[in-house]
Design a protein around this motif. Structure first.
Motif, PDB file in Angstrom:
ATOM      1  N   LEU A   1       0.834  -1.211   0.000  1.00  0.00           N
ATOM      2  CA  LEU A   1       0.000   0.000   0.000  1.00  0.00           C
ATOM      3  C   LEU A   1       0.869   1.263   0.000  1.00  0.00           C
ATOM      4  O   LEU A   1       0.599   2.214  -0.750  1.00  0.00           O
ATOM      5  CB  LEU A   1      -0.924  -0.007   1.215  1.00  0.00           C
ATOM      6  CG  LEU A   1      -1.812   1.219   1.401  1.00  0.00           C
ATOM      7  CD1 LEU A   1      -2.774   1.380   0.230  1.00  0.00           C
ATOM      8  CD2 LEU A   1      -2.592   1.112   2.720  1.00  0.00           C
TER       9      LEU A   1
ATOM     10  N   MET B   1       2.252   1.861  -3.306  1.00  0.00           N
ATOM     11  CA  MET B   1       1.236   2.444  -4.183  1.00  0.00           C
ATOM     12  C   MET B   1       1.157   3.951  -3.983  1.00  0.00           C
ATOM     13  O   MET B   1       1.116   4.724  -4.941  1.00  0.00           O
ATOM     14  CB  MET B   1      -0.137   1.816  -3.899  1.00  0.00           C
ATOM     15  CG  MET B   1      -0.395   0.478  -4.540  1.00  0.00           C
ATOM     16  SD  MET B   1      -2.117  -0.061  -4.297  1.00  0.00           S
ATOM     17  CE  MET B   1      -2.980   1.105  -5.351  1.00  0.00           C
TER      18      MET B   1
ATOM     19  N   GLU C   1       3.375   1.723  -9.712  1.00  0.00           N
ATOM     20  CA  GLU C   1       2.021   1.668  -9.154  1.00  0.00           C
ATOM     21  C   GLU C   1       1.349   0.345  -9.514  1.00  0.00           C
ATOM     22  O   GLU C   1       0.704  -0.288  -8.671  1.00  0.00           O
ATOM     23  CB  GLU C   1       1.185   2.834  -9.682  1.00  0.00           C
ATOM     24  CG  GLU C   1      -0.238   2.847  -9.138  1.00  0.00           C
ATOM     25  CD  GLU C   1      -1.101   3.903  -9.793  1.00  0.00           C
ATOM     26  OE1 GLU C   1      -2.310   3.940  -9.499  1.00  0.00           O
ATOM     27  OE2 GLU C   1      -0.580   4.682 -10.626  1.00  0.00           O
TER      28      GLU C   1
ATOM     29  N   ASP D   1       0.192  -2.435  -6.805  1.00  0.00           N
ATOM     30  CA  ASP D   1      -1.222  -2.812  -6.772  1.00  0.00           C
ATOM     31  C   ASP D   1      -1.365  -4.329  -6.834  1.00  0.00           C
ATOM     32  O   ASP D   1      -2.109  -4.937  -6.055  1.00  0.00           O
ATOM     33  CB  ASP D   1      -1.944  -2.152  -7.951  1.00  0.00           C
ATOM     34  CG  ASP D   1      -3.454  -2.069  -7.750  1.00  0.00           C
ATOM     35  OD1 ASP D   1      -3.989  -2.851  -6.948  1.00  0.00           O
ATOM     36  OD2 ASP D   1      -4.098  -1.218  -8.386  1.00  0.00           O
TER      37      ASP D   1
ATOM     38  N   HIS E   1      -2.817  -7.125  -3.754  1.00  0.00           N
ATOM     39  CA  HIS E   1      -3.841  -8.165  -3.870  1.00  0.00           C
ATOM     40  C   HIS E   1      -3.270  -9.558  -3.585  1.00  0.00           C
ATOM     41  O   HIS E   1      -3.932 -10.383  -2.941  1.00  0.00           O
ATOM     42  CB  HIS E   1      -4.476  -8.114  -5.254  1.00  0.00           C
ATOM     43  CG  HIS E   1      -5.340  -6.909  -5.469  1.00  0.00           C
ATOM     44  ND1 HIS E   1      -6.669  -6.867  -5.113  1.00  0.00           N
ATOM     45  CD2 HIS E   1      -5.056  -5.685  -5.976  1.00  0.00           C
ATOM     46  CE1 HIS E   1      -7.166  -5.682  -5.406  1.00  0.00           C
ATOM     47  NE2 HIS E   1      -6.204  -4.940  -5.918  1.00  0.00           N
TER      48      HIS E   1
ATOM     49  N   ILE F   1      -5.595  -4.088 -14.541  1.00  0.00           N
ATOM     50  CA  ILE F   1      -5.349  -2.788 -13.909  1.00  0.00           C
ATOM     51  C   ILE F   1      -4.963  -1.739 -14.944  1.00  0.00           C
ATOM     52  O   ILE F   1      -5.332  -0.570 -14.825  1.00  0.00           O
ATOM     53  CB  ILE F   1      -4.254  -2.918 -12.822  1.00  0.00           C
ATOM     54  CG1 ILE F   1      -4.791  -3.741 -11.642  1.00  0.00           C
ATOM     55  CG2 ILE F   1      -3.804  -1.543 -12.328  1.00  0.00           C
ATOM     56  CD1 ILE F   1      -3.731  -4.114 -10.616  1.00  0.00           C
TER      57      ILE F   1
ATOM     58  N   ASN G   1      -7.412   1.387 -14.206  1.00  0.00           N
ATOM     59  CA  ASN G   1      -6.879   2.545 -13.483  1.00  0.00           C
ATOM     60  C   ASN G   1      -6.842   3.834 -14.305  1.00  0.00           C
ATOM     61  O   ASN G   1      -7.182   4.904 -13.788  1.00  0.00           O
ATOM     62  CB  ASN G   1      -5.493   2.230 -12.912  1.00  0.00           C
ATOM     63  CG  ASN G   1      -5.571   1.484 -11.585  1.00  0.00           C
ATOM     64  OD1 ASN G   1      -6.637   0.994 -11.216  1.00  0.00           O
ATOM     65  ND2 ASN G   1      -4.462   1.381 -10.890  1.00  0.00           N
TER      66      ASN G   1
ATOM     67  N   VAL H   1      -7.937   5.767  -5.765  1.00  0.00           N
ATOM     68  CA  VAL H   1      -7.681   4.330  -5.860  1.00  0.00           C
ATOM     69  C   VAL H   1      -6.871   3.870  -4.650  1.00  0.00           C
ATOM     70  O   VAL H   1      -7.163   2.828  -4.038  1.00  0.00           O
ATOM     71  CB  VAL H   1      -6.923   3.991  -7.159  1.00  0.00           C
ATOM     72  CG1 VAL H   1      -6.553   2.513  -7.208  1.00  0.00           C
ATOM     73  CG2 VAL H   1      -7.767   4.361  -8.376  1.00  0.00           C
ATOM     74  N   VAL H   2      -5.874   4.659  -4.296  1.00  0.00           N
ATOM     75  CA  VAL H   2      -5.054   4.328  -3.127  1.00  0.00           C
ATOM     76  C   VAL H   2      -5.906   4.345  -1.862  1.00  0.00           C
ATOM     77  O   VAL H   2      -5.782   3.472  -0.992  1.00  0.00           O
ATOM     78  CB  VAL H   2      -3.869   5.307  -2.995  1.00  0.00           C
ATOM     79  CG1 VAL H   2      -3.086   5.030  -1.723  1.00  0.00           C
ATOM     80  CG2 VAL H   2      -2.961   5.219  -4.214  1.00  0.00           C
TER      81      VAL H   2
ATOM     82  N   HIS I   1      -7.892   1.208  -1.519  1.00  0.00           N
ATOM     83  CA  HIS I   1      -7.047   0.112  -1.041  1.00  0.00           C
ATOM     84  C   HIS I   1      -6.719   0.282   0.446  1.00  0.00           C
ATOM     85  O   HIS I   1      -6.632  -0.706   1.187  1.00  0.00           O
ATOM     86  CB  HIS I   1      -5.755   0.044  -1.867  1.00  0.00           C
ATOM     87  CG  HIS I   1      -5.939  -0.531  -3.233  1.00  0.00           C
ATOM     88  ND1 HIS I   1      -6.581   0.138  -4.240  1.00  0.00           N
ATOM     89  CD2 HIS I   1      -5.568  -1.740  -3.762  1.00  0.00           C
ATOM     90  CE1 HIS I   1      -6.590  -0.606  -5.336  1.00  0.00           C
ATOM     91  NE2 HIS I   1      -5.985  -1.751  -5.069  1.00  0.00           N
TER      92      HIS I   1
END
Length: 238
Positions: A134, A137, A149, A153, A157, A184, A188, A197-198, A201
């Protein structure tokens, strides 16, 4: 004519090339593939390499090879599309967005529950791995480093799959990595706010970290649902 004569592993190279060609529709589905001798000539390899490649593709459910029947492409329902290499070939086919839609639908059935399991079972080490992804990211978004990035990402996951401490979820890592690498890149750029988006997450991570299984599950569901909507929009515009 392709020539893999300088390769240290001719059979693997040929497996990849022939498998991709089959999945991408370069060979008619209702006819037999060329004979072993013809494949040797086409790819510039030995009969041994051809036979090894045929064994590998047979194991993936892509073809069958029987005496007097030749080498035949099997119907798609026999294909092992959970195999990361098979998925990679499918994503090179056209239209790949249909494959991404199916993959994203599967994610909705898998990843929200993985988050719930992670919230219940993640060790401090596993939590640290999710958090590290994270933070990477966040940094890559600040630096506008799209390649970094993307990798962070994907790592986020995959780290959640490991945090479930469930061997079946963990075995999804290669499949997930392969598909997310393409997915992605489609979704994205369609999102106007990369920091958002961050933040999405981060909500998932915080729910896992605090042990809130239901919130973790719902947060991941919403994230994937947004990705699915983007893919469906692209399909409608195609």
């Amino acid at each position: 004519m392709s020539n893999f004569a300088s390769s240290k592993n001719l059979s693997q190279r040929m497996t990849s090339e022939l498998g991709r060609a089959i999945v991408c529709g370069e060979y008619p589905r209702d006819k037999s593939l060329p004979t072993e001798a013809a494949l040797c000539d086409k790819f510039g390899v030995s009969r041994t390499a051809v036979r090894e490649a045929i064994k590998m593709l047979t194991a993936k459910g892509l073809i069958s090879s029987k005496p007097k029947q030749g080498i035949r492409i099997l119907p798609e329902e026999h294909w092992n599309i959970l195999d990361a290499e098979m998925l990679s070939w499918s994503l090179q086919a056209k239209p790949s967005l249909h494959v991404l839609k199916e993959f994203t639908q599967m994610r909705m059935a898998v990843e929200p529950e993985a988050c719930a399991l992670a919230a219940r079972h993640a060790s401090q080490e596993r939590l640290a791995e999710i958090e590290h992804a994270l933070k990477r990211m966040e940094l890559s978004v600040e630096n506008n480093d799209q390649a970094a990035e993307l990798q962070a990402d994907i790592d986020f996951h995959v780290a959640i799959l490991y945090a479930t401490e469930n061997r079946f979820y963990i075995r999804m890592r290669d499949f997930t990595t392969t598909a997310l690498n393409v997915s992605i890149q489609h979704t994205n750029p369609a999102i106007a706010n990369p920091k958002g988006v961050v933040e999405e997450h981060a909500r998932i991570f915080n729910a896992i970290k605090t042990g809130n299984a239901e919130r973790a599950r719902n947060s991941m569901f919403l994230l994937i649902d947004e990705a699915l909507s983007i893919i469906e929009q692209k399909l409608d515009q195609a």
